[in-house]
Design an enzyme around this catalytic site. Structure first.
Site, PDB file in Angstrom:
ATOM      1  N   ILE A  39      14.440 -12.047   4.318  1.00 45.54           N
ATOM      2  CA  ILE A  39      15.004 -10.929   5.095  1.00 45.54           C
ATOM      3  C   ILE A  39      14.076  -9.719   5.118  1.00 45.54           C
ATOM      4  O   ILE A  39      14.292  -8.798   5.897  1.00 45.54           O
ATOM      5  CB  ILE A  39      16.405 -10.516   4.584  1.00 45.54           C
ATOM      6  CG1 ILE A  39      16.340 -10.017   3.140  1.00 45.54           C
ATOM      7  CG2 ILE A  39      17.394 -11.656   4.745  1.00 45.54           C
ATOM      8  CD1 ILE A  39      17.616  -9.352   2.669  1.00 45.54           C
ATOM      9  N   HIS A 106      12.091 -19.831  -6.386  1.00 46.75           N
ATOM     10  CA  HIS A 106      11.841 -19.895  -4.949  1.00 46.75           C
ATOM     11  C   HIS A 106      10.353 -19.711  -4.693  1.00 46.75           C
ATOM     12  O   HIS A 106       9.708 -18.871  -5.282  1.00 46.75           O
ATOM     13  CB  HIS A 106      12.667 -18.860  -4.180  1.00 46.75           C
ATOM     14  CG  HIS A 106      12.502 -17.441  -4.639  1.00 46.75           C
ATOM     15  ND1 HIS A 106      13.052 -16.981  -5.834  1.00 46.75           N
ATOM     16  CD2 HIS A 106      11.860 -16.396  -4.086  1.00 46.75           C
ATOM     17  CE1 HIS A 106      12.761 -15.696  -5.969  1.00 46.75           C
ATOM     18  NE2 HIS A 106      12.026 -15.318  -4.923  1.00 46.75           N
ATOM     19  N   HIS A 108       7.523 -18.724  -1.966  1.00 48.14           N
ATOM     20  CA  HIS A 108       7.323 -17.960  -0.733  1.00 48.14           C
ATOM     21  C   HIS A 108       6.246 -18.671   0.078  1.00 48.14           C
ATOM     22  O   HIS A 108       5.104 -18.772  -0.375  1.00 48.14           O
ATOM     23  CB  HIS A 108       6.829 -16.549  -1.042  1.00 48.14           C
ATOM     24  CG  HIS A 108       7.786 -15.704  -1.813  1.00 48.14           C
ATOM     25  ND1 HIS A 108       8.533 -14.716  -1.204  1.00 48.14           N
ATOM     26  CD2 HIS A 108       8.102 -15.690  -3.126  1.00 48.14           C
ATOM     27  CE1 HIS A 108       9.271 -14.122  -2.130  1.00 48.14           C
ATOM     28  NE2 HIS A 108       9.032 -14.692  -3.300  1.00 48.14           N
TER      29      HIS A 108
END
Length: 120
Positions: A39, A106, A108
């Protein structure tokens, strides 16, 4: 669609996205890995790749399930092939001092422009 399991944390932002309880722009999903757009992108292509199962960081994931870590990397490469001609940086932050803000591992996927080195 609620995909929660014993391997999820109901208070984790990414577990809630994986479960479909929070909206996200999902670009790829299979039974073990979900990829969605960041986001607050730092590059033209900035997609987060997360395992469905909750692990706090990449070191914990590597220690517990090497095959799942390989799946995360594979999905990252697939996203990059689709979105930035397979040229990408795959980055994992581990710990607050390294920039990790959500403690669900996570990767990227960053691409779509020339990357600088050192990264910062």
């Amino acid at each position: 669609m609620n995909l929660s399991s014993p391997d999820t944390n109901p208070e984790c932002l990414f577990c809630r996205i994986v479960a479909g309880d929070l909206p996200a722009d999902v670009v790829r999903r299979d039974e073990r890995v979900v990829a969605f757009r960041d986001i607050d992108p730092k590059a033209p292509v900035h997609v987060l790749v997360v395992p469905v199962a909750h692990y706090p960081d990449v070191a914990a994931l590597a220690a517990a399930d090497k095959d799942l870590l390989a799946d995360v990397v594979r999905v990252g490469a697939e996203v990059a092939a689709d979105e930035c001609d397979g040229q990408f940086r795959l980055l994992f932050n581990t710990g607050r001092a390294a920039g990790q803000s959500v403690f669900h591992v996570h990767g990227h996927v960053l691409g779509g422009r020339s990357m600088q080195w050192p990264p910062g």
